[in-house]
Design a protein around this motif. Structure first.
Motif, PDB file in Angstrom:
ATOM      1  N   VAL A   1       8.009   3.199  -8.338  1.00 55.42           N
ATOM      2  CA  VAL A   1       8.322   3.661  -6.863  1.00 55.42           C
ATOM      3  C   VAL A   1       9.677   3.735  -6.180  1.00 55.42           C
TER       4      VAL A   1
ATOM      5  N   LEU B   1      -0.958   0.034  -5.970  1.00 54.05           N
ATOM      6  CA  LEU B   1       0.378  -0.482  -5.967  1.00 54.05           C
ATOM      7  C   LEU B   1       0.463  -2.095  -6.534  1.00 54.05           C
TER       8      LEU B   1
ATOM      9  N   GLY C   1      -2.628   5.826  -5.445  1.00 58.27           N
ATOM     10  CA  GLY C   1      -2.748   4.980  -6.638  1.00 58.27           C
ATOM     11  C   GLY C   1      -2.671   3.493  -6.214  1.00 58.27           C
TER      12      GLY C   1
ATOM     13  N   PHE D   1       5.449   4.437  -0.141  1.00 61.81           N
ATOM     14  CA  PHE D   1       4.999   2.985  -0.564  1.00 61.81           C
ATOM     15  C   PHE D   1       5.818   2.147   0.382  1.00 61.81           C
TER      16      PHE D   1
ATOM     17  N   GLN E   1       0.876  -1.388   0.096  1.00 58.69           N
ATOM     18  CA  GLN E   1      -0.162   0.055  -0.106  1.00 58.69           C
ATOM     19  C   GLN E   1       0.922   1.279  -0.020  1.00 58.69           C
ATOM     20  N   GLY E   2       0.235   2.341  -0.303  1.00 55.96           N
ATOM     21  CA  GLY E   2       0.852   3.725  -0.409  1.00 55.96           C
ATOM     22  C   GLY E   2      -0.042   4.801   0.323  1.00 55.96           C
TER      23      GLY E   2
ATOM     24  N   ARG F   1       1.877   4.950 -15.206  1.00 55.74           N
ATOM     25  CA  ARG F   1       2.602   4.190 -14.302  1.00 55.74           C
ATOM     26  C   ARG F   1       3.933   4.436 -14.008  1.00 55.74           C
TER      27      ARG F   1
ATOM     28  N   LEU G   1      -0.311  10.470  -6.522  1.00 58.63           N
ATOM     29  CA  LEU G   1      -0.022   9.092  -6.638  1.00 58.63           C
ATOM     30  C   LEU G   1      -0.130   8.190  -5.487  1.00 58.63           C
TER      31      LEU G   1
ATOM     32  N   VAL H   1       3.354   1.890  -9.361  1.00 57.69           N
ATOM     33  CA  VAL H   1       2.048   2.405  -8.894  1.00 57.69           C
ATOM     34  C   VAL H   1       1.379   2.967 -10.110  1.00 57.69           C
ATOM     35  N   SER H   2      -0.062   2.841 -10.107  1.00 53.41           N
ATOM     36  CA  SER H   2      -0.854   3.463 -11.359  1.00 53.41           C
ATOM     37  C   SER H   2      -1.466   4.766 -10.724  1.00 53.41           C
ATOM     38  N   CYS H   3      -1.177   5.843 -11.617  1.00 52.48           N
ATOM     39  CA  CYS H   3      -1.763   6.915 -10.905  1.00 52.48           C
ATOM     40  C   CYS H   3      -3.438   6.835 -11.176  1.00 52.48           C
TER      41      CYS H   3
END
Ligand code: FES
Length: 101
Positions: free
Chosen positions: A72, A56, A54, A31, A17-18, A69, A51, A61-63
């Motif tokens: 990180v 992960l 986003g 992240f 996670q972020g 993408r 971000l 990570v995808s915005c």
């Protein structure tokens, strides 16, 4: 470069996670990739998406806005290799996460 600033408890960002944190007026995305922490600019270079919110997948990570993408670990943008986001030193000390930016 500034000193390290505490941004969260180590247990507040679980693996995979972020999270977006504020460090001295900057928005930073932190992240947790399988226990390894990474910190990059939170602001997507496309149109400013967050971000840290986003999804992960591994270290990518995808915005959340248009799915650009980013790695990180390096800040590299996989969608548009001509741009990238900045990376920052991050560490766990005691039970806290610290970022320097
Ligand atoms: S704002 Fe991030 S992909 Fe568009």
């Amino acid at each position: 470069m500034a000193d390290y600033i505490r941004v969260a408890g180590a247990d507040e960002i679980p693996a995979g996670q972020g999270r977006t944190v504020e460090v001295q007026g900057k928005s930073i995305a932190v992240f947790n990739v399988d226990g390894n922490l990474h910190a990059i600019d939170d602001t997507c270079v496309h149109r400013g998406g967050p971000l840290g919110q986003g999804a992960l997948d591994g270290n990518i990570v995808s915005c959340p806005w248009h799915s650009w993408r980013f790695d990180v670990g390096t800040g590299a943008c996989l969608t548009n290799p001509r741009v990238q986001v900045e990376c920052y030193p991050v560490k766990i000390e005691g039970s806290d996460i610290w970022v320097s930016c």
